[in-house]
Design a protein around this motif. Structure first.
Motif, PDB file in Angstrom:
ATOM      1  N   LEU A 278       0.806  -1.214   0.000  1.00 63.11           N
ATOM      2  CA  LEU A 278       0.000   0.000   0.000  1.00 63.11           C
ATOM      3  C   LEU A 278       0.842   1.268   0.000  1.00 63.11           C
ATOM      4  CD1 LEU A 278      -2.548  -1.404  -0.071  1.00 63.11           C
ATOM      5  CD2 LEU A 278      -2.845  -1.097   2.379  1.00 63.11           C
ATOM      6  N   VAL A 279       2.077   1.152   0.456  1.00 62.94           N
ATOM      7  CA  VAL A 279       2.905   2.347   0.543  1.00 62.94           C
ATOM      8  C   VAL A 279       3.458   2.726  -0.833  1.00 62.94           C
ATOM      9  CG1 VAL A 279       3.589   2.005   2.927  1.00 62.94           C
ATOM     10  CG2 VAL A 279       4.911   0.929   1.097  1.00 62.94           C
ATOM     11  N   THR A 280       4.056   3.893  -0.890  1.00 66.10           N
ATOM     12  CA  THR A 280       4.662   4.353  -2.129  1.00 66.10           C
ATOM     13  C   THR A 280       6.151   4.533  -1.932  1.00 66.10           C
ATOM     14  OG1 THR A 280       2.638   5.557  -2.607  1.00 66.10           O
ATOM     15  CG2 THR A 280       4.596   6.124  -3.896  1.00 66.10           C
ATOM     16  N   PRO A 281       6.980   3.920  -2.713  1.00 68.28           N
ATOM     17  CA  PRO A 281       6.600   2.900  -3.694  1.00 68.28           C
ATOM     18  C   PRO A 281       6.265   1.602  -2.981  1.00 68.28           C
ATOM     19  CG  PRO A 281       8.969   3.039  -3.531  1.00 68.28           C
ATOM     20  CD  PRO A 281       8.427   4.133  -2.665  1.00 68.28           C
ATOM     21  N   PRO A 282       5.428   0.779  -3.626  1.00 70.06           N
ATOM     22  CA  PRO A 282       5.129  -0.528  -3.020  1.00 70.06           C
ATOM     23  C   PRO A 282       6.427  -1.267  -2.737  1.00 70.06           C
ATOM     24  CG  PRO A 282       3.718  -0.120  -4.902  1.00 70.06           C
ATOM     25  CD  PRO A 282       4.717   0.988  -4.890  1.00 70.06           C
ATOM     26  N   VAL A 324       8.761  -8.959  -5.701  1.00 67.22           N
ATOM     27  CA  VAL A 324       9.385  -7.764  -6.260  1.00 67.22           C
ATOM     28  C   VAL A 324       8.317  -6.735  -6.575  1.00 67.22           C
ATOM     29  CG1 VAL A 324      10.749  -6.834  -8.148  1.00 67.22           C
ATOM     30  CG2 VAL A 324      11.260  -9.102  -7.236  1.00 67.22           C
ATOM     31  N   ARG A 325       8.451  -5.594  -5.930  1.00 68.72           N
ATOM     32  CA  ARG A 325       7.518  -4.511  -6.243  1.00 68.72           C
ATOM     33  C   ARG A 325       8.321  -3.320  -6.741  1.00 68.72           C
ATOM     34  NH1 ARG A 325       3.049  -6.900  -2.402  1.00 68.72           N
ATOM     35  NH2 ARG A 325       4.386  -6.449  -0.643  1.00 68.72           N
ATOM     36  N   ARG A 326       8.056  -2.162  -6.222  1.00 71.55           N
ATOM     37  CA  ARG A 326       8.664  -0.998  -6.843  1.00 71.55           C
ATOM     38  C   ARG A 326       9.762  -0.318  -6.045  1.00 71.55           C
ATOM     39  NH1 ARG A 326       4.671   0.893 -10.131  1.00 71.55           N
ATOM     40  NH2 ARG A 326       6.302   2.197 -11.018  1.00 71.55           N
ATOM     41  N   SER A 327      10.123  -0.879  -4.926  1.00 64.91           N
ATOM     42  CA  SER A 327      11.113  -0.175  -4.111  1.00 64.91           C
ATOM     43  C   SER A 327      12.543  -0.566  -4.463  1.00 64.91           C
ATOM     44  CB  SER A 327      10.849  -0.429  -2.628  1.00 64.91           C
ATOM     45  OG  SER A 327      11.054  -1.785  -2.313  1.00 64.91           O
ATOM     46  N   THR A 328      12.678  -1.377  -5.491  1.00 62.09           N
ATOM     47  CA  THR A 328      14.024  -1.750  -5.936  1.00 62.09           C
ATOM     48  C   THR A 328      14.162  -1.464  -7.417  1.00 62.09           C
ATOM     49  OG1 THR A 328      13.161  -4.015  -6.132  1.00 62.09           O
ATOM     50  CG2 THR A 328      14.543  -3.528  -4.229  1.00 62.09           C
ATOM     51  N   ALA A 329      15.349  -1.030  -7.808  1.00 64.60           N
ATOM     52  CA  ALA A 329      15.586  -0.705  -9.210  1.00 64.60           C
ATOM     53  C   ALA A 329      17.067  -0.798  -9.510  1.00 64.60           C
ATOM     54  CB  ALA A 329      15.070   0.699  -9.519  1.00 64.60           C
TER      55      ALA A 329
ATOM     56  N   ALA B 276      -2.835   4.764   7.529  1.00 64.90           N
ATOM     57  CA  ALA B 276      -3.420   5.944   6.885  1.00 64.90           C
ATOM     58  C   ALA B 276      -2.394   6.997   6.481  1.00 64.90           C
ATOM     59  CB  ALA B 276      -4.475   6.560   7.801  1.00 64.90           C
ATOM     60  N   GLU B 277      -1.395   7.193   7.288  1.00 64.54           N
ATOM     61  CA  GLU B 277      -0.437   8.236   6.943  1.00 64.54           C
ATOM     62  C   GLU B 277       0.685   7.704   6.070  1.00 64.54           C
ATOM     63  OE1 GLU B 277       2.210   8.505  11.005  1.00 64.54           O
ATOM     64  OE2 GLU B 277       2.417   9.984   9.398  1.00 64.54           O
ATOM     65  N   LEU B 278       0.666   6.403   5.844  1.00 62.17           N
ATOM     66  CA  LEU B 278       1.738   5.794   5.078  1.00 62.17           C
ATOM     67  C   LEU B 278       1.410   5.685   3.591  1.00 62.17           C
ATOM     68  CD1 LEU B 278       3.508   5.482   7.378  1.00 62.17           C
ATOM     69  CD2 LEU B 278       2.887   3.082   7.578  1.00 62.17           C
ATOM     70  N   VAL B 279       0.124   5.700   3.279  1.00 64.01           N
ATOM     71  CA  VAL B 279      -0.249   5.532   1.882  1.00 64.01           C
ATOM     72  C   VAL B 279      -0.060   6.830   1.102  1.00 64.01           C
ATOM     73  CG1 VAL B 279      -1.885   3.683   2.290  1.00 64.01           C
ATOM     74  CG2 VAL B 279      -2.645   6.056   2.464  1.00 64.01           C
ATOM     75  N   THR B 280      -0.200   6.719  -0.191  1.00 62.35           N
ATOM     76  CA  THR B 280      -0.069   7.895  -1.036  1.00 62.35           C
ATOM     77  C   THR B 280      -1.368   8.146  -1.768  1.00 62.35           C
ATOM     78  OG1 THR B 280       2.233   7.317  -1.416  1.00 62.35           O
ATOM     79  CG2 THR B 280       1.263   8.965  -2.873  1.00 62.35           C
ATOM     80  N   PRO B 281      -1.956   9.295  -1.676  1.00 63.35           N
ATOM     81  CA  PRO B 281      -1.542  10.347  -0.757  1.00 63.35           C
ATOM     82  C   PRO B 281      -1.925   9.980   0.671  1.00 63.35           C
ATOM     83  CG  PRO B 281      -3.606  10.928  -1.801  1.00 63.35           C
ATOM     84  CD  PRO B 281      -3.156   9.660  -2.447  1.00 63.35           C
ATOM     85  N   PRO B 282      -1.229  10.548   1.645  1.00 61.36           N
ATOM     86  CA  PRO B 282      -1.612  10.303   3.040  1.00 61.36           C
ATOM     87  C   PRO B 282      -3.078  10.671   3.235  1.00 61.36           C
ATOM     88  CG  PRO B 282       0.484  11.432   2.930  1.00 61.36           C
ATOM     89  CD  PRO B 282      -0.045  11.404   1.533  1.00 61.36           C
TER      90      PRO B 282
END
Lengths: 361, 361
Positions: A278-282, A324-329, B276-282
């Motif tokens: 759920l976070v950015t980047p996943p 593998v999601r998006r936090s590695t490149a 909640a504060e971790l997702v994008t957008p928060p």
DNA sequence: CTGAAAGCGCTAACAA
DNA sequence: TTGTTAGCGCTTTCAG
């Protein structure tokens, strides 16, 4: 209207129904051994009186309570959600109830909590315990115990294949061209932490990468932020965090410092907690079969409770896989030190003062 | 090496120490009423034998177990983490242990689980129960009960000030220029859902906004995604979701459809869960004092258990507040229907086929 | 099929 | 300070 108005006992029912208490008991536990009419009457009377069997007293003779304790270090850590869920469902399918013991990341507190619980439950699942091996063995002497996420000799354990997971993670990083990694360590008392760090070193050596270790840090988002502060003093292009929480915290802090993830630094976590995607980047992460761990632990525990011989020798090892999601490149080559870093690897000294600053605390 | 080798009883200790069992009992429960030497000896012998008091039997006479049950509808929902944490700490401070009862979003299952637990615990906290009011009152007759997140007459309750929270949310949206909102509803059996929707309508009416309701949806990320699919058929510039999970799920789905949050649609959730504060957008969200709720519930429950008169009349209401983050923004006026929407408000019909498609499931 | 009686492990009340 | 004696609420023989 007094709240606990002395709930009716089996004798009350017996009297009201005009039978012996043993008959009532039978009517409840062994239907069929009581004439239909009598049983009928008993149940009716019982219902009227609001009678319910007291599992406590029922448990007394044999000493089994149909409860198992689940000890976890910090209930706030999402890592446990799925584990608890798995444990819970396995337990309730078997007619067992779960006693939750939050041990608050403290071996001492854990012992105290357990001491109280130990007498009440038929068995214990120690999920990520912070106790010493010997303390665990002591507990295991008193009640059937299954240890999760840790291998303790002479006690049945359920663990994940950390070495393999680490290997996959490092290979992934190596494929992306990274040559130096930083490990953001978790709690010292954590078995998984030691395991991961060791595997990391070995794999890195094998693949001819360079690794360093920072920490220990609390296994939380805040811990990750702290880790990032230290990391920024001497960044590498890739980091492996003790768990997803630390990874997420680090990513946030790094981003706040101006770093772009994964462009500037690739980050890998462990566990694949719910928030990870759920976070950015996943988050790229080494996924553990959380629910299965809970289920397996409870399943094995119950088997032992029911008299199976615990096979304490080889821990049950569950597979894990790299997601593998998006936090590695791919690694980017810096010509100069990254703008966001407190200090560069190549050692431009002008921001050394800040370095200490950011690194402290 | 058989696992449960018949744990030693108080009588074993008494025999081994050459005293009466009652003396042993005293030595453990009422130190000081036993001579120092005797006590010393007893404790030594007990330690050697590995004796521990059986809380079960101890609880029998009076019938108190120092355990309270915490019934929650779905342990996987992060909403509970902090609540459990608060409850847990309040309980353990008071020397109580928490029995966890995952009721799996089902009133029936909940009853069954509770039926088993009710006999074992000194009291019950019903966090977000899906049972009927009368079923709750039945349970409350058997044991002290505190209901969380729901007002049930004649039973002590702890709730948050939903109307006020909703009002703040709507005001916020109104200030940003939004005129039409969509409510993404949660489970029908949820009291909070009804409460929020009602408050939403009233406030909207007062502020002269237009609201509509979609749902019910499962209170999960997946539920939010489903909600988004329906929403996309007839979008509004702002949505209020039943909870953060639904909000997050909706944001993700909407983003995947090409909408930009908050530019195209503002989203507000409820609860302020950790993610909640971790997702994008928060996420902008109406924060509930989660840990305090847990603490308060347990505190009040324990007071009743200890004999306080439950004040069942007025529910204890905890304040909540709006946390404005990045998922809400000023309304933009569309000249034409938004590109991402399945169908426009003004009704360009060319994508109607897709609409059905997206809306199903 | 049913009743009486003997505990389960511990605590409480009463003596000594 | 200690021992003795009843139970707590229920299950389980063992008779009837």
């Amino acid at each position: 209207m007094d709240q606990p108005p002395r709930p009716p006992t089996i004798d009350d029912v017996a009297k009201a129904a005009g039978v012996a208490s043993s008959t009532v008991s039978r009517a409840f536990s062994r239907p069929g051994r009581v004439s239909f009419e009598t049983s009928e009457r008993i149940h009716r009377v019982a219902a009227e009186l609001g009678y319910r069997t007291t599992s406590l007293a029922r448990a007394l003779p044999g000493g089994t309570t149909s409860m198992i304790a689940l000890a976890i270090s910090d209930i706030t850590n999402p890592f446990y959600y799925e584990i608890i869920r798995g444990a819970q469902s396995a337990a309730s399918e078997a007619g067992y109830t779960i006693l939750l013991a939050d041990t608050q990341e403290s071996g001492t507190h854990e012992r105290a909590t357990l001491d109280r619980a130990v007498a009440t439950v038929d068995g214990i699942v120690l999920a990520t315990t912070r106790m010493s091996d010997s303390a665990i063995r002591m507990t295991a002497k008193q009640r059937p115990v299954i240890v999760l996420n840790r291998a303790v000799s002479d006690v049945p354990c359920v663990i994940t294949d950390n070495p393999r997971g680490v290997r996959r993670a490092v290979e992934h990083l190596a494929e992306l061209g990274h040559q130096r990694l930083t490990y953001l360590a978790g709690p010292e008392a954590s078995w998984a932490d030691g395991m991961r760090w060791r595997s990391l070193r070995e794999t890195a050596m094998e693949l001819e990468l360079h690794v360093r270790r920072l920490g220990p840090f609390p296994p939380t988002v805040a811990g990750g932020a702290r880790a990032a502060a230290e990391f920024a003093a001497h960044p590498t292009s890739a980091v492996v965090a003790y768990n997803d929480l630390v990874a997420i915290g680090a990513i946030r802090a790094l981003t706040a410092m101006g770093a772009r993830i994964p462009r500037d630094v690739s980050v890998i976590g462990f566990d694949n907690i719910f928030t990870a995607e759920l976070v950015t980047p996943p988050l790229t992460t080494v996924a553990a079969p959380l629910a299965a761990m809970g289920r397996t632990a409870v399943g094995n525990l119950l088997a032992i409770v029911r008299g199976a011989r615990p096979r304490a020798q080889a821990p049950v090892t569950l597979p894990c896989r790299l997601i593998v999601r998006r936090s590695t490149a791919h690694r980017r080559r810096y010509r100069t030190s990254p703008a966001w870093a407190t200090t560069s690897v190549s050692g431009s000294a002008d921001s050394a003062g800040r370095s200490t600053d950011a690194g402290s605390r």
